[in-house]
Scaffold this active site. Structure first.
Site, PDB file in Angstrom:
ATOM      1  N   GLY A 205      13.282 110.352 -30.301  1.00  0.00           N
ATOM      2  CA  GLY A 205      11.833 110.282 -30.470  1.00  0.00           C
ATOM      3  C   GLY A 205      11.227 111.641 -30.767  1.00  0.00           C
ATOM      4  O   GLY A 205      11.897 112.686 -30.659  1.00  0.00           O
ATOM      5  N   ASP A 206       9.970 111.610 -31.185  1.00  0.00           N
ATOM      6  CA  ASP A 206       9.217 112.831 -31.459  1.00  0.00           C
ATOM      7  C   ASP A 206       9.840 113.670 -32.578  1.00  0.00           C
ATOM      8  O   ASP A 206       9.753 114.896 -32.565  1.00  0.00           O
ATOM      9  CB  ASP A 206       9.075 113.682 -30.183  1.00  0.00           C
ATOM     10  CG  ASP A 206       8.573 112.846 -29.029  1.00  0.00           C
ATOM     11  OD1 ASP A 206       7.546 112.177 -29.206  1.00  0.00           O
ATOM     12  OD2 ASP A 206       9.224 112.836 -27.969  1.00  0.00           O
TER      13      ASP A 206
ATOM     14  N   LYS B 111       7.869 111.704 -37.114  1.00  0.00           N
ATOM     15  CA  LYS B 111       7.833 110.544 -38.014  1.00  0.00           C
ATOM     16  C   LYS B 111       6.472 110.403 -38.675  1.00  0.00           C
ATOM     17  O   LYS B 111       6.382 110.017 -39.831  1.00  0.00           O
ATOM     18  CB  LYS B 111       8.147 109.253 -37.237  1.00  0.00           C
ATOM     19  CG  LYS B 111       9.554 109.201 -36.695  1.00  0.00           C
ATOM     20  CD  LYS B 111       9.828 107.904 -35.978  1.00  0.00           C
ATOM     21  CE  LYS B 111       9.145 107.784 -34.645  1.00  0.00           C
ATOM     22  NZ  LYS B 111       9.696 108.624 -33.589  1.00  0.00           N
ATOM     23  N   GLY B 112       5.425 110.744 -37.929  1.00  0.00           N
ATOM     24  CA  GLY B 112       4.068 110.610 -38.469  1.00  0.00           C
ATOM     25  C   GLY B 112       3.913 111.424 -39.740  1.00  0.00           C
ATOM     26  O   GLY B 112       3.351 110.961 -40.723  1.00  0.00           O
TER      27      GLY B 112
ATOM     28  N   ASN C  69       3.280 103.815 -26.094  1.00  0.00           N
ATOM     29  CA  ASN C  69       4.215 104.843 -25.613  1.00  0.00           C
ATOM     30  C   ASN C  69       4.558 105.821 -26.734  1.00  0.00           C
ATOM     31  O   ASN C  69       5.114 106.876 -26.502  1.00  0.00           O
ATOM     32  CB  ASN C  69       5.503 104.215 -25.040  1.00  0.00           C
ATOM     33  CG  ASN C  69       6.096 103.143 -25.938  1.00  0.00           C
ATOM     34  OD1 ASN C  69       5.463 102.688 -26.882  1.00  0.00           O
ATOM     35  ND2 ASN C  69       7.305 102.723 -25.653  1.00  0.00           N
TER      36      ASN C  69
ATOM     37  N   GLY D  36       3.735 108.417 -29.935  1.00  0.00           N
ATOM     38  CA  GLY D  36       2.712 109.436 -30.180  1.00  0.00           C
ATOM     39  C   GLY D  36       2.924 110.031 -31.544  1.00  0.00           C
ATOM     40  O   GLY D  36       3.963 110.599 -31.822  1.00  0.00           O
ATOM     41  N   HIS D  37       1.968 109.836 -32.438  1.00  0.00           N
ATOM     42  CA  HIS D  37       2.071 110.453 -33.759  1.00  0.00           C
ATOM     43  C   HIS D  37       1.043 111.565 -33.818  1.00  0.00           C
ATOM     44  O   HIS D  37      -0.101 111.338 -33.481  1.00  0.00           O
ATOM     45  CB  HIS D  37       1.663 109.491 -34.883  1.00  0.00           C
ATOM     46  CG  HIS D  37       2.457 108.237 -34.920  1.00  0.00           C
ATOM     47  ND1 HIS D  37       3.777 108.211 -35.245  1.00  0.00           N
ATOM     48  CD2 HIS D  37       2.089 106.956 -34.703  1.00  0.00           C
ATOM     49  CE1 HIS D  37       4.200 106.961 -35.226  1.00  0.00           C
ATOM     50  NE2 HIS D  37       3.194 106.185 -34.893  1.00  0.00           N
ATOM     51  N   THR D  38       1.443 112.727 -34.278  1.00  0.00           N
ATOM     52  CA  THR D  38       0.455 113.767 -34.554  1.00  0.00           C
ATOM     53  C   THR D  38       0.383 113.925 -36.055  1.00  0.00           C
ATOM     54  O   THR D  38       1.394 114.128 -36.709  1.00  0.00           O
ATOM     55  CB  THR D  38       0.883 115.117 -33.947  1.00  0.00           C
ATOM     56  OG1 THR D  38       1.309 114.871 -32.628  1.00  0.00           O
ATOM     57  CG2 THR D  38      -0.264 116.099 -33.921  1.00  0.00           C
TER      58      THR D  38
ATOM     59  N   GLN E  78       9.231 105.339 -31.217  1.00  0.00           N
ATOM     60  CA  GLN E  78      10.396 105.790 -30.446  1.00  0.00           C
ATOM     61  C   GLN E  78      11.533 106.154 -31.418  1.00  0.00           C
ATOM     62  O   GLN E  78      11.267 106.742 -32.427  1.00  0.00           O
ATOM     63  CB  GLN E  78      10.847 104.741 -29.412  1.00  0.00           C
ATOM     64  CG  GLN E  78       9.876 104.600 -28.246  1.00  0.00           C
ATOM     65  CD  GLN E  78       8.667 103.800 -28.611  1.00  0.00           C
ATOM     66  OE1 GLN E  78       8.772 102.713 -29.153  1.00  0.00           O
ATOM     67  NE2 GLN E  78       7.486 104.309 -28.308  1.00  0.00           N
TER      68      GLN E  78
ATOM     69  N   THR F  27      13.783 102.623 -24.178  1.00  0.00           N
ATOM     70  CA  THR F  27      12.566 101.828 -24.103  1.00  0.00           C
ATOM     71  C   THR F  27      12.968 100.349 -24.145  1.00  0.00           C
ATOM     72  O   THR F  27      14.153 100.021 -24.237  1.00  0.00           O
ATOM     73  CB  THR F  27      11.562 102.238 -25.208  1.00  0.00           C
ATOM     74  OG1 THR F  27      10.301 101.650 -24.913  1.00  0.00           O
ATOM     75  CG2 THR F  27      12.045 101.820 -26.596  1.00  0.00           C
TER      76      THR F  27
ATOM     77  N   ARG G  42       4.069 115.754 -21.319  1.00  0.00           N
ATOM     78  CA  ARG G  42       5.243 116.279 -20.611  1.00  0.00           C
ATOM     79  C   ARG G  42       5.998 117.277 -21.485  1.00  0.00           C
ATOM     80  O   ARG G  42       6.149 117.052 -22.688  1.00  0.00           O
ATOM     81  CB  ARG G  42       6.221 115.133 -20.281  1.00  0.00           C
ATOM     82  CG  ARG G  42       5.707 114.187 -19.231  1.00  0.00           C
ATOM     83  CD  ARG G  42       6.752 113.136 -18.896  1.00  0.00           C
ATOM     84  NE  ARG G  42       6.916 112.156 -19.951  1.00  0.00           N
ATOM     85  CZ  ARG G  42       7.748 111.114 -19.873  1.00  0.00           C
ATOM     86  NH1 ARG G  42       8.499 110.955 -18.804  1.00  0.00           N
ATOM     87  NH2 ARG G  42       7.829 110.243 -20.852  1.00  0.00           N
TER      88      ARG G  42
ATOM     89  N   ARG H 192       9.001 118.664 -23.363  1.00  0.00           N
ATOM     90  CA  ARG H 192      10.203 117.960 -23.831  1.00  0.00           C
ATOM     91  C   ARG H 192      11.447 118.777 -23.508  1.00  0.00           C
ATOM     92  O   ARG H 192      11.399 120.015 -23.552  1.00  0.00           O
ATOM     93  CB  ARG H 192      10.128 117.738 -25.336  1.00  0.00           C
ATOM     94  CG  ARG H 192       8.986 116.817 -25.721  1.00  0.00           C
ATOM     95  CD  ARG H 192       8.898 116.619 -27.231  1.00  0.00           C
ATOM     96  NE  ARG H 192       7.740 115.809 -27.544  1.00  0.00           N
ATOM     97  CZ  ARG H 192       6.928 116.016 -28.578  1.00  0.00           C
ATOM     98  NH1 ARG H 192       7.157 116.996 -29.427  1.00  0.00           N
ATOM     99  NH2 ARG H 192       5.893 115.238 -28.784  1.00  0.00           N
TER     100      ARG H 192
ATOM    101  N   LYS I  49      10.835 120.090 -39.038  1.00  0.00           N
ATOM    102  CA  LYS I  49      10.723 121.302 -38.209  1.00  0.00           C
ATOM    103  C   LYS I  49      11.816 122.342 -38.455  1.00  0.00           C
ATOM    104  O   LYS I  49      12.227 123.035 -37.524  1.00  0.00           O
ATOM    105  CB  LYS I  49      10.676 120.897 -36.732  1.00  0.00           C
ATOM    106  CG  LYS I  49       9.375 120.183 -36.355  1.00  0.00           C
ATOM    107  CD  LYS I  49       9.248 120.027 -34.860  1.00  0.00           C
ATOM    108  CE  LYS I  49       7.813 120.160 -34.399  1.00  0.00           C
ATOM    109  NZ  LYS I  49       7.640 120.058 -32.967  1.00  0.00           N
TER     110      LYS I  49
HETATM  111  P1  IMP Z   1       8.842 103.524 -21.929  1.00  0.00           P
HETATM  112  O1  IMP Z   1       8.952 103.265 -23.385  1.00  0.00           O
HETATM  113  O2  IMP Z   1       7.463 104.027 -21.508  1.00  0.00           O
HETATM  114  O3  IMP Z   1       9.309 102.378 -21.088  1.00  0.00           O
HETATM  115  O4  IMP Z   1       9.838 104.739 -21.580  1.00  0.00           O
HETATM  116  C1  IMP Z   1      11.238 104.593 -21.694  1.00  0.00           C
HETATM  117  C2  IMP Z   1      11.882 105.878 -22.190  1.00  0.00           C
HETATM  118  O5  IMP Z   1      11.528 106.081 -23.561  1.00  0.00           O
HETATM  119  C3  IMP Z   1      11.421 107.139 -21.463  1.00  0.00           C
HETATM  120  O6  IMP Z   1      12.493 108.050 -21.404  1.00  0.00           O
HETATM  121  C4  IMP Z   1      10.320 107.677 -22.362  1.00  0.00           C
HETATM  122  O7  IMP Z   1      10.131 109.053 -22.168  1.00  0.00           O
HETATM  123  C5  IMP Z   1      10.910 107.356 -23.716  1.00  0.00           C
HETATM  124  N1  IMP Z   1       9.897 107.212 -24.768  1.00  0.00           N
HETATM  125  C6  IMP Z   1       9.059 106.186 -24.981  1.00  0.00           C
HETATM  126  N2  IMP Z   1       8.303 106.389 -26.057  1.00  0.00           N
HETATM  127  C7  IMP Z   1       8.668 107.561 -26.573  1.00  0.00           C
HETATM  128  C8  IMP Z   1       8.259 108.312 -27.731  1.00  0.00           C
HETATM  129  O8  IMP Z   1       7.410 107.926 -28.535  1.00  0.00           O
HETATM  130  N3  IMP Z   1       8.886 109.499 -27.915  1.00  0.00           N
HETATM  131  C9  IMP Z   1       9.856 109.944 -27.084  1.00  0.00           C
HETATM  132  N4  IMP Z   1      10.266 109.282 -26.014  1.00  0.00           N
HETATM  133  C10 IMP Z   1       9.679 108.105 -25.756  1.00  0.00           C
END
Ligand code: IMP
Length: 428
Positions: A12-13, A16-17, A38, A40-42, A224, A239, A303, A305, A331
């Site tokens: 993740g992160d 992608k955005g 859950n 996050g796109h910047t 994700q 997730t 948080r 990373r 990046k």
């Molecule tokens: P949940 O999706 O909130 O249930 O979290 C499950 C796991 O996926 C955790 O380790 C989160 O930190 C991670 N996670 C969920 N969404 C993202 C995302 O967009 N980027 C990075 N990690 C994510």
């Protein structure tokens, strides 16, 4: 004509955005097919930063229809917060957005359950985003979920909320020592959105298939990433949905033959939030420098990373399972200034060397990275717009990753804004 899917190749992160937005101008529909807020796109457009969690990132393109498809779990509070937030900045989203009648709703009790469950797990916690994602998907699979279409039938909605809460209230009160949640309050809260939401509710599977029939460009935007996938990721530290390319089919209702391009997004190093194995993680000042240079703090939770070097095994596995046609490497500029850059090309697992990901969770947890050292570069690369503008060592780094991943790199990010990219191959 083209159905394209974009999937994060790590945890993740990956940015992608930015990649989505790069091809967004030519896209007619952008589709979220899994996860919820859950993500996050910047997006940085004309110097303005937009942080979005639920809306597809193509939302900023006025000629594009943004779609929240059936595989997504929707927190209505967040949906309208984002719509209103964009409107305040002059972006009208409400009259273009389509939301699947079959998408599930994240109800307030899912958020409560996410947090109390994590607390209850103690040091076995997943490190979730606390947004209610897991509990909402659990209800979907348990056939106790509330769907967007239920808002259109008040009686049914009230019955479903009551049924869903019956067991949960026992759990909340007797196991977690929390107050019971009143079904009528939840129903009122959800129904308060019906009037605004109703015009956006659609049979999005039909809409998307019709669009593909008419040769429209449909971009399926993964949230994700591959290694957070419930089936193919580092379970249980994942997730609760299928972010992989195949998830675009179930999550939006189009057949696999309709998707002809799968673009993996990989960061030039690796990051992860939450718990779970991460063989190349750097727990020293090297990791802190990567975090500081890359601004590696969560868009959704803030948080810090976890950071580490590029892991070719992780991205190769994603390339294989998603059948990536292209990689967009993001990046690369963050790596400027290192004398040497390690790339993980194998693991030592219990005394054995492997160049593919271990089959078992225990193997992954025991994996020690084996690095190959590549020479770094010190020149600022943010102004590079052609591959040949990159310093020779940066070019060699990209080519080395390409060879190890086994997939061509078609785009490279060299800075946060839209323009700061190098395209080697067209993505459409
Ligand atoms: P949940 O999706 O909130 O249930 O979290 C499950 C796991 O996926 C955790 O380790 C989160 O930190 C991670 N996670 C969920 N969404 C993202 C995302 O967009 N980027 C990075 N990690 C994510």
């Amino acid at each position: 004509m083209p159905g394209l899917v974009i999937v994060g190749a790590q945890w993740g992160d990956e940015g992608k955005g930015k990649a989505t937005d790069q091809i967004g101008e030519r896209v007619d529909y952008t589709v979220r097919y899994s996860g919820g807020n859950n993500a996050g796109h910047t997006l940085v457009v004309d110097g303005e930063t937009y942080a979005m969690h639920l809306l597809p990132s193509g939302i900023l393109n006025p000629n594009c229809v943004p779609v929240i498809a059936n595989g997504v779990v929707v927190d209505l509070d967040v949906l309208f917060e984002e719509i209103d937030g964009l409107k305040a900045r002059g972006v009208e989203a409400a009259d273009r957005l389509l939301v699947s009648a079959n998408a599930h709703i994240i109800a307030p009790y899912h958020k409560v359950l996410d947090r109390v469950t994590e607390r209850f797990l103690g040091n076995r916690k997943i490190g979730t985003t606390g947004r209610g994602i897991g509990p909402a998907y659990s209800d979907k699979v348990n056939r106790l979920g509330i769907r967007i279409q239920d808002l259109l039938d008040e009686k049914i909605l009230r019955q479903k909320v009551e049924a869903s809460l019956e067991q949960k209230n026992h759990l909340l009160v007797k196991v977690y020592n929390r107050a019971a949640i009143r079904p009528d309050e939840v129903a009122e809260h959800l129904l308060s959105y019906t009037e605004r939401l109703a015009p956006m509710i659609a049979d999005t599977a039909r809409v998307l298939n019709d669009a593909l029939d008419q040769d429209k460009v449909v971009l399926f935007e993964g949230a994700q990433a591959h290694h957070l996938d419930i089936d193919h990721g580092t379970y249980p530290y994942v997730t609760s949905s299928n972010p992989i390319a195949a998830g675009a089919c179930t999550g939006s209702g189009v057949g696999p033959m309709r998707i002809n391009r799968a673009i993996g997004i990989a960061k030039a190093y690796t990051t992860r939030v939450g718990e779970g194995p991460f063989p190349t993680e750097l727990l020293d000042e090297t990791g802190e420098k990567l975090r500081a240079d890359g601004g590696e703090y969560g868009v959704t939770t803030g948080r810090p990373r976890r950071c580490g070097w590029f892991d070719a095994l992780v991205v190769e596995a994603a390339a294989t399972i998603n059948a990536f046609t292209d990689i967009f490497l993001t990046k690369l500029d963050v790596l400027t200034g290192w004398e040497e850059i390690p790339v993980c090309t194998a693991y030592e697992v219990d005394g054995e060397r492997t160049s593919v990901l271990p089959m078992t969770q225990s193997g992954f947890h025991h994996a020690k990275p084996v690095y190959e050292m590549l020479p770094g570069w010190s020149e600022d690369i943010t102004d590079a717009r052609k591959f040949s503008d990159l310093p020779r060592n940066a070019q060699a780094y990209v080519r080395f990753l390409e060879e190890k991943i086994g997939c061509r790199i078609s785009g490279i990010g060299v800075g946060p804004s839209r323009e700061e990219s190098i395209m080697l191959n067209d993505l459409i």
